[in-house]
Design an enzyme around this catalytic site. Structure first.
Site, PDB file in Angstrom:
ATOM      1  N   ARG A  57       0.815  -1.220   0.000  1.00 14.32           N
ATOM      2  CA  ARG A  57       0.000   0.000   0.000  1.00 14.32           C
ATOM      3  C   ARG A  57       0.850   1.271   0.000  1.00 14.32           C
ATOM      4  O   ARG A  57       0.413   2.309  -0.520  1.00 14.32           O
ATOM      5  CB  ARG A  57      -0.954  -0.009   1.206  1.00 14.32           C
ATOM      6  CG  ARG A  57      -2.037   1.093   1.163  1.00 14.32           C
ATOM      7  CD  ARG A  57      -3.045   0.892   2.282  1.00 14.32           C
ATOM      8  NE  ARG A  57      -4.165   1.826   2.197  1.00 14.32           N
ATOM      9  CZ  ARG A  57      -4.382   2.828   3.054  1.00 14.32           C
ATOM     10  NH1 ARG A  57      -3.548   3.028   4.067  1.00 14.32           N
ATOM     11  NH2 ARG A  57      -5.433   3.626   2.913  1.00 14.32           N
TER      12      ARG A  57
ATOM     13  N   ILE B 231      -7.321   7.683  -0.928  1.00 19.13           N
ATOM     14  CA  ILE B 231      -7.209   6.228  -1.019  1.00 19.13           C
ATOM     15  C   ILE B 231      -8.038   5.671   0.128  1.00 19.13           C
ATOM     16  O   ILE B 231      -7.918   6.114   1.274  1.00 19.13           O
ATOM     17  CB  ILE B 231      -5.738   5.775  -0.938  1.00 19.13           C
ATOM     18  CG1 ILE B 231      -5.633   4.242  -1.023  1.00 19.13           C
ATOM     19  CG2 ILE B 231      -5.045   6.285   0.297  1.00 19.13           C
ATOM     20  CD1 ILE B 231      -4.183   3.748  -1.090  1.00 19.13           C
ATOM     21  N   SER B 232      -8.939   4.743  -0.178  1.00 16.09           N
ATOM     22  CA  SER B 232      -9.844   4.212   0.841  1.00 16.09           C
ATOM     23  C   SER B 232      -9.086   3.422   1.900  1.00 16.09           C
ATOM     24  O   SER B 232      -7.996   2.894   1.657  1.00 16.09           O
ATOM     25  CB  SER B 232     -10.896   3.295   0.197  1.00 16.09           C
ATOM     26  OG  SER B 232     -11.722   4.014  -0.684  1.00 16.09           O
ATOM     27  N   GLN B 233      -9.682   3.326   3.098  1.00 16.84           N
ATOM     28  CA  GLN B 233      -9.070   2.530   4.148  1.00 16.84           C
ATOM     29  C   GLN B 233      -9.026   1.070   3.705  1.00 16.84           C
ATOM     30  O   GLN B 233      -9.923   0.590   3.006  1.00 16.84           O
ATOM     31  CB  GLN B 233      -9.841   2.674   5.448  1.00 16.84           C
ATOM     32  CG  GLN B 233     -11.225   2.050   5.443  1.00 16.84           C
ATOM     33  CD  GLN B 233     -11.987   2.308   6.719  1.00 16.84           C
ATOM     34  OE1 GLN B 233     -12.818   3.200   6.777  1.00 16.84           O
ATOM     35  NE2 GLN B 233     -11.708   1.514   7.750  1.00 16.84           N
TER      36      GLN B 233
END
Length: 208
Positions: free
Chosen positions: A36, A62-64
């Site tokens: 990530r 950016i999504s969790q």
């Protein structure tokens, strides 16, 4: 550094994804495989493996990790599935999908993010993922039909063009507005009809 990020990735998957009920071994393996920190801006590297959204520029995030895993798990992907992702942002979720599905097309309206996402998946050797600059509400008809469509932005309902591009038996997962705020919903196309299943409360940027 490589060992540190691998350890952080393993903790992220174990403590914030697997511990909260995500059990699909292919999805967990994909989350372990994709670093990530490569999809996070340099100013936020220390939080790359925290279970939280992070800014990526152009007013996007950016999504969790848990939300990425939740959306993918909800679609019940098979290894032969073709996938469309609307609002691909930094490319992180598409990279995860590239390990789980057969082929992934990402649509993003910000060209700078498209270029960065392409560079990242190329660096990772993911030739099953491609990105295009365009209006995600119109989908990408050249690659249709899709077995699964993911929309990483909130709308009142799935855009008609996306439902048209969904294969029979396909699943579309997106956040939609409701009386209480936003709800993640899975839509399934069966015999030309679309059935909606609410999943969980969420918060995303709006679909524009």
């Amino acid at each position: 550094m490589a060992t540190d990020t691998q350890d952080a990735r393993e903790r992220m998957v174990r403590e914030t994804i697997e511990a909260r009920g995500i059990a699909d071994p292919r999805l967990l393996g994909a989350m372990l495989s994709v670093p990530r920190h490569l999809f996070v801006d340099e100013d936020w590297l220390e939080l790359a493996y925290a279970d939280r959204p992070l800014p990526i520029g152009e007013g996007q995030t950016i999504s969790q990790p848990f939300m990425v895993a939740t959306m993918i798990d909800a679609a019940r992907l098979g290894p032969g599935d073709r996938v469309l992702e609307v609002g691909s942002g930094s490319g992180y979720a598409a990279a995860i999908l590239g390990h789980v599905a057969k082929f992934v097309i990402g649509i993003e309206r910000h060209e700078s993010l498209v270029e960065a996402a392409r560079e990242r998946v190329t660096r990772l050797g993911l030739d099953t993922v491609e990105f295009h600059h365009g209006d995600g509400r119109q989908g990408w008809p050249q690659g249709a039909p899709y077995d699964a469509i993911f929309v990483a932005a909130t709308g009142d309902a799935p855009p008609p063009a996306l439902l048209d591009q969904l294969a029979e038996g396909g699943r579309l997962v997106m956040p939609v507005r409701d009386a209480g705020g936003e709800m993640l919903v899975r839509y399934e196309k069966r015999s030309g009809e679309v059935e909606a299943t609410p999943l969980c409360p969420v918060r995303f940027v709006p679909l524009v």
